[in-house]
Design a protein around this motif. Structure first.
Motif, PDB file in Angstrom:
ATOM      1  N   THR A  32      30.555  38.432  39.121  1.00  5.53           N
ATOM      2  CA  THR A  32      30.875  37.308  39.981  1.00  5.53           C
ATOM      3  C   THR A  32      32.358  37.278  40.323  1.00  5.53           C
ATOM      4  OG1 THR A  32      29.058  36.003  39.102  1.00  5.53           O
ATOM      5  CG2 THR A  32      30.856  34.798  40.148  1.00  5.53           C
ATOM      6  N   VAL A  33      33.162  37.574  39.324  1.00  4.37           N
ATOM      7  CA  VAL A  33      34.603  37.443  39.460  1.00  4.37           C
ATOM      8  C   VAL A  33      35.275  38.723  38.988  1.00  4.37           C
ATOM      9  CG1 VAL A  33      36.642  36.133  38.788  1.00  4.37           C
ATOM     10  CG2 VAL A  33      34.446  34.968  39.026  1.00  4.37           C
ATOM     11  N   VAL A  50      42.717  37.077  41.815  1.00  2.00           N
ATOM     12  CA  VAL A  50      41.297  37.054  41.514  1.00  2.00           C
ATOM     13  C   VAL A  50      40.512  37.070  42.811  1.00  2.00           C
ATOM     14  CG1 VAL A  50      41.075  34.542  41.456  1.00  2.00           C
ATOM     15  CG2 VAL A  50      39.532  35.943  40.086  1.00  2.00           C
ATOM     16  N   TYR A  52      36.344  36.466  44.126  1.00  2.00           N
ATOM     17  CA  TYR A  52      35.012  36.077  43.678  1.00  2.00           C
ATOM     18  C   TYR A  52      34.138  35.658  44.853  1.00  2.00           C
ATOM     19  CZ  TYR A  52      36.567  31.208  44.205  1.00  2.00           C
ATOM     20  OH  TYR A  52      37.051  30.041  44.695  1.00  2.00           O
ATOM     21  N   THR A  58      39.767  34.767  47.564  1.00  2.16           N
ATOM     22  CA  THR A  58      40.853  35.287  46.747  1.00  2.16           C
ATOM     23  C   THR A  58      41.871  34.206  46.430  1.00  2.16           C
ATOM     24  OG1 THR A  58      42.071  35.997  48.722  1.00  2.16           O
ATOM     25  CG2 THR A  58      40.643  37.636  47.665  1.00  2.16           C
ATOM     26  N   ARG A  72      37.572  44.719  46.380  1.00  2.00           N
ATOM     27  CA  ARG A  72      36.532  45.280  45.534  1.00  2.00           C
ATOM     28  C   ARG A  72      35.653  46.202  46.362  1.00  2.00           C
ATOM     29  NH1 ARG A  72      32.936  40.508  43.261  1.00  2.00           N
ATOM     30  NH2 ARG A  72      31.803  42.261  42.338  1.00  2.00           N
ATOM     31  N   SER A  98      36.921  41.175  34.409  1.00  2.00           N
ATOM     32  CA  SER A  98      35.724  40.827  35.155  1.00  2.00           C
ATOM     33  C   SER A  98      34.879  39.833  34.376  1.00  2.00           C
ATOM     34  CB  SER A  98      34.887  42.083  35.441  1.00  2.00           C
ATOM     35  OG  SER A  98      35.566  42.976  36.283  1.00  2.00           O
ATOM     36  N   SER A  99      34.023  39.143  35.122  1.00  2.00           N
ATOM     37  CA  SER A  99      33.097  38.214  34.497  1.00  2.00           C
ATOM     38  C   SER A  99      31.864  38.079  35.373  1.00  2.00           C
ATOM     39  CB  SER A  99      33.754  36.841  34.316  1.00  2.00           C
ATOM     40  OG  SER A  99      32.815  35.911  33.804  1.00  2.00           O
ATOM     41  N   PHE A 102      31.282  32.430  36.609  1.00  2.00           N
ATOM     42  CA  PHE A 102      32.529  31.845  37.066  1.00  2.00           C
ATOM     43  C   PHE A 102      33.269  31.248  35.883  1.00  2.00           C
ATOM     44  CE2 PHE A 102      34.814  30.929  40.852  1.00  2.00           C
ATOM     45  CZ  PHE A 102      35.656  29.882  40.507  1.00  2.00           C
ATOM     46  N   LEU A 106      40.074  29.897  36.086  1.00  2.00           N
ATOM     47  CA  LEU A 106      40.377  31.199  36.667  1.00  2.00           C
ATOM     48  C   LEU A 106      41.679  31.781  36.152  1.00  2.00           C
ATOM     49  CD1 LEU A 106      39.498  30.809  40.460  1.00  2.00           C
ATOM     50  CD2 LEU A 106      38.372  32.317  38.827  1.00  2.00           C
ATOM     51  N   TYR A 112      37.822  35.145  30.443  1.00  2.00           N
ATOM     52  CA  TYR A 112      37.215  36.380  30.927  1.00  2.00           C
ATOM     53  C   TYR A 112      36.734  37.237  29.753  1.00  2.00           C
ATOM     54  CZ  TYR A 112      39.379  35.252  35.401  1.00  2.00           C
ATOM     55  OH  TYR A 112      39.742  34.646  36.567  1.00  2.00           O
TER      56      TYR A 112
END
Length: 125
Positions: A32-33, A50, A52, A58, A72, A98-99, A102, A106, A112
């Motif tokens: 997701t992130v 970040v 997502y 961003t 990405r 990464s995760s 959410f 953040l 994370y």
């Protein structure tokens, strides 16, 4: 098990550019992130950028806004950090993260679950 591996760090003169990459392997589907943090000697890890959501939202730290770009590549399970206009104060170890979910915050590293090993970026004046 998820593994993140960074590459692309190195030494550059002020004003130069570097592109960091982070390749993910293992059970990586649909992160997701994805994001980047950095750590200065003797300091806590701090938020850099970040990305997502399906729309690719961003956020950037004020210190890098306008100079760094996060992106990405879903097909390649990878993320990148394009760093332009580098300054000596950008010198740090950069970590990708990464995760699947959410994060509660953040900007908090502890939110994370997955981290790369870090890559050194050195900017000389």
């Amino acid at each position: 098990q998820v593994q993140l591996v960074e590459s692309g760090g190195g030494s550059v003169q002020a004003g130069g550019s570097l592109r960091l990459s982070c390749a993910a392997s293992g059970h990586t589907f649909n992160f997701t992130v994805m994001g980047w943090f950095r750590q200065f000697p003797g300091k806590e890890r701090e938020f850099v950028a970040v990305l997502y959501g399906t729309g690719g939202t961003t956020y950037y730290a004020d210190s890098v806004k306008g100079r760094f770009t996060i992106s990405r590549d879903n097909a390649a399970n990878s993320q990148h950090l394009q760093m332009n206009g580098l300054k000596p104060e950008d010198t740090a170890v950069y970590y990708c993260t990464s995760s699947r979910y959410f994060p509660i915050d953040l900007y908090r590293p502890s939110a994370y679950p997955y981290w790369g090993q870090g890559t050194q970026v050195t900017v000389s004046s």
